[in-house]
Design a protein around this motif. Sequence first.
Motif, PDB file in Angstrom:
ATOM      1  N   ARG A  60       0.848  -1.187   0.000  1.00 21.73           N
ATOM      2  CA  ARG A  60       0.000   0.000   0.000  1.00 21.73           C
ATOM      3  C   ARG A  60       0.885   1.239   0.000  1.00 21.73           C
ATOM      4  NH1 ARG A  60      -5.146  -1.697  -1.087  1.00 21.73           N
ATOM      5  NH2 ARG A  60      -5.963   0.215  -0.142  1.00 21.73           N
ATOM      6  N   VAL A  61       0.579   2.180  -0.872  1.00 21.23           N
ATOM      7  CA  VAL A  61       1.381   3.394  -0.986  1.00 21.23           C
ATOM      8  C   VAL A  61       0.477   4.616  -0.918  1.00 21.23           C
ATOM      9  CG1 VAL A  61       3.208   2.273  -2.319  1.00 21.23           C
ATOM     10  CG2 VAL A  61       1.285   3.356  -3.513  1.00 21.23           C
ATOM     11  N   SER A  62       1.091   5.744  -0.557  1.00 23.46           N
ATOM     12  CA  SER A  62       0.333   6.984  -0.371  1.00 23.46           C
ATOM     13  C   SER A  62       0.582   8.026  -1.444  1.00 23.46           C
ATOM     14  CB  SER A  62       0.687   7.599   0.988  1.00 23.46           C
ATOM     15  OG  SER A  62       2.061   7.989   1.001  1.00 23.46           O
ATOM     16  N   GLY A  63       1.675   7.864  -2.205  1.00 23.87           N
ATOM     17  CA  GLY A  63       2.060   8.912  -3.141  1.00 23.87           C
ATOM     18  C   GLY A  63       2.803  10.048  -2.473  1.00 23.87           C
ATOM     19  N   LEU A  64       3.367   9.786  -1.306  1.00 22.62           N
ATOM     20  CA  LEU A  64       4.093  10.783  -0.526  1.00 22.62           C
ATOM     21  C   LEU A  64       5.547  10.360  -0.397  1.00 22.62           C
ATOM     22  CD1 LEU A  64       4.219  13.178   1.605  1.00 22.62           C
ATOM     23  CD2 LEU A  64       3.633  11.436   3.312  1.00 22.62           C
ATOM     24  N   LEU A  65       6.466  11.269  -0.692  1.00 22.76           N
ATOM     25  CA  LEU A  65       7.889  11.025  -0.492  1.00 22.76           C
ATOM     26  C   LEU A  65       8.432  12.068   0.471  1.00 22.76           C
ATOM     27  CD1 LEU A  65      10.497   9.467  -1.326  1.00 22.76           C
ATOM     28  CD2 LEU A  65      10.845  11.247  -3.051  1.00 22.76           C
ATOM     29  N   ILE A  66       9.111  11.615   1.501  1.00 18.96           N
ATOM     30  CA  ILE A  66       9.673  12.534   2.489  1.00 18.96           C
ATOM     31  C   ILE A  66      11.192  12.587   2.369  1.00 18.96           C
ATOM     32  CG2 ILE A  66       7.769  12.154   4.101  1.00 18.96           C
ATOM     33  CD1 ILE A  66       9.704  10.398   5.754  1.00 18.96           C
ATOM     34  N   HIS A  67      11.771  13.649   2.875  1.00 18.37           N
ATOM     35  CA  HIS A  67      13.218  13.734   3.017  1.00 18.37           C
ATOM     36  C   HIS A  67      13.532  14.396   4.353  1.00 18.37           C
ATOM     37  CE1 HIS A  67      13.879  18.065   1.272  1.00 18.37           C
ATOM     38  NE2 HIS A  67      12.636  17.943   1.682  1.00 18.37           N
ATOM     39  N   ASP A  68      14.801  14.278   4.753  1.00 16.73           N
ATOM     40  CA  ASP A  68      15.228  14.729   6.075  1.00 16.73           C
ATOM     41  C   ASP A  68      16.295  15.801   5.903  1.00 16.73           C
ATOM     42  OD1 ASP A  68      16.121  15.044   8.663  1.00 16.73           O
ATOM     43  OD2 ASP A  68      16.515  12.915   9.024  1.00 16.73           O
ATOM     44  N   ALA A  69      15.984  17.027   6.305  1.00 13.46           N
ATOM     45  CA  ALA A  69      16.977  18.100   6.221  1.00 13.46           C
ATOM     46  C   ALA A  69      18.226  17.750   7.015  1.00 13.46           C
ATOM     47  CB  ALA A  69      16.375  19.410   6.732  1.00 13.46           C
ATOM     48  N   GLY A  70      18.048  16.965   8.069  1.00  9.76           N
ATOM     49  CA  GLY A  70      19.183  16.589   8.895  1.00  9.76           C
ATOM     50  C   GLY A  70      20.165  15.672   8.212  1.00  9.76           C
ATOM     51  N   SER A  71      19.777  15.054   7.090  1.00 14.94           N
ATOM     52  CA  SER A  71      20.680  14.140   6.393  1.00 14.94           C
ATOM     53  C   SER A  71      21.557  14.853   5.376  1.00 14.94           C
ATOM     54  CB  SER A  71      19.871  13.035   5.701  1.00 14.94           C
ATOM     55  OG  SER A  71      19.123  13.559   4.621  1.00 14.94           O
ATOM     56  N   TYR A  72      21.312  16.144   5.141  1.00  9.42           N
ATOM     57  CA  TYR A  72      22.132  16.926   4.214  1.00  9.42           C
ATOM     58  C   TYR A  72      23.349  17.489   4.945  1.00  9.42           C
ATOM     59  CZ  TYR A  72      18.120  16.960   0.967  1.00  9.42           C
ATOM     60  OH  TYR A  72      17.102  16.610   0.127  1.00  9.42           O
TER      61      TYR A  72
END
Length: 327
Positions: A60-72
């Motif tokens: 099941r997927v939502s169509g949402l992709l997240i990213h983490d500012a802390g990983s940059y």
Amino acid sequence: MRTIVAALALGMAGSMASAAADGSDPPEPLETFQRSEDRLFRVGYRLATANAAFCDQTVRVSGLLIHDAGSYSDPAAVRRQFGLLGDIGVQAVAPLSPADAAGIRQNDTILAIAGRTIEAEWPLTNPRWQRVTALRDIIDDALSRGTLDLSLSRAETPALAASITGVPACPTRFELVDSKSSAAADGERVLVGENFPGLAYDEASFAAAIAHEMAHNILGHPQTFAEIGWKRKLVRLSERDADRLMPWLLHNAGYDPAAAVRFMRTWGPKHGGWIFRKRTHDGWDERVEFIEAELAKIAEAAQSHPAGLADWQTGFVPELEIPHEAN
């Protein structure tokens, strides 16, 4: 740790040319990376959900992709660039997805998942990339069990709530990789380098490249070769099967299946000194012929399906037979 390079090799060139023509500033490297990841995610979502009816397993997927500012390398710069009010931001939202229907927008900030706040429950990890991976797994788990509840904010609306029920998709994630120029499949993901030349192609041709890699995952090629080793003849057949399945996946996602041919004719002559001359691959002109042979089969299959889809579970016959030692 994610590091953003100065520009995409091909994708940035077009953007900078457009900026010069209209007098505007060229996009920042962070924006360029986000645009490329957004494009990959949108295309991947479309391919994975449109072909779910024919995949042996689905998620099941939502169509949402997240990213983490802390990983940059510079989290504060990322937060400023995208107007984030915390570290976890929305990197992409697929059109017509459950996340889109819930009103979630790119560059919203995710404050809590299922009532658990990001700041309290998921502090920054070491290595930094582990936190966003863990959060993506938590989101996937929530969708698999029913509903994903999110608390979000954006500049003009500091308190938002979204409740999302996922839709079925073939089980492949789509990720943009720093400082790479290739595309590959690892059984669970399609990994595309930020310098991959196909990012500069029209969407249908780019989708063909992604469909090829997704086909490897659908057909279980990475898992097979992890068990039996990379046998040249079998690898060649696996590449041929991925080429042949590619237009089927495109058709079901609403792309012109002949875009697979256009991709190969664009890619092959320019990159023929690379994979297209390896003994593990057919020549690019041969690959075009194999793809073209599938187009009539796709049209016939679509005519007999009530929704006009091409059922590759019954209409597509792989050439690669999995050796007994892989079973």
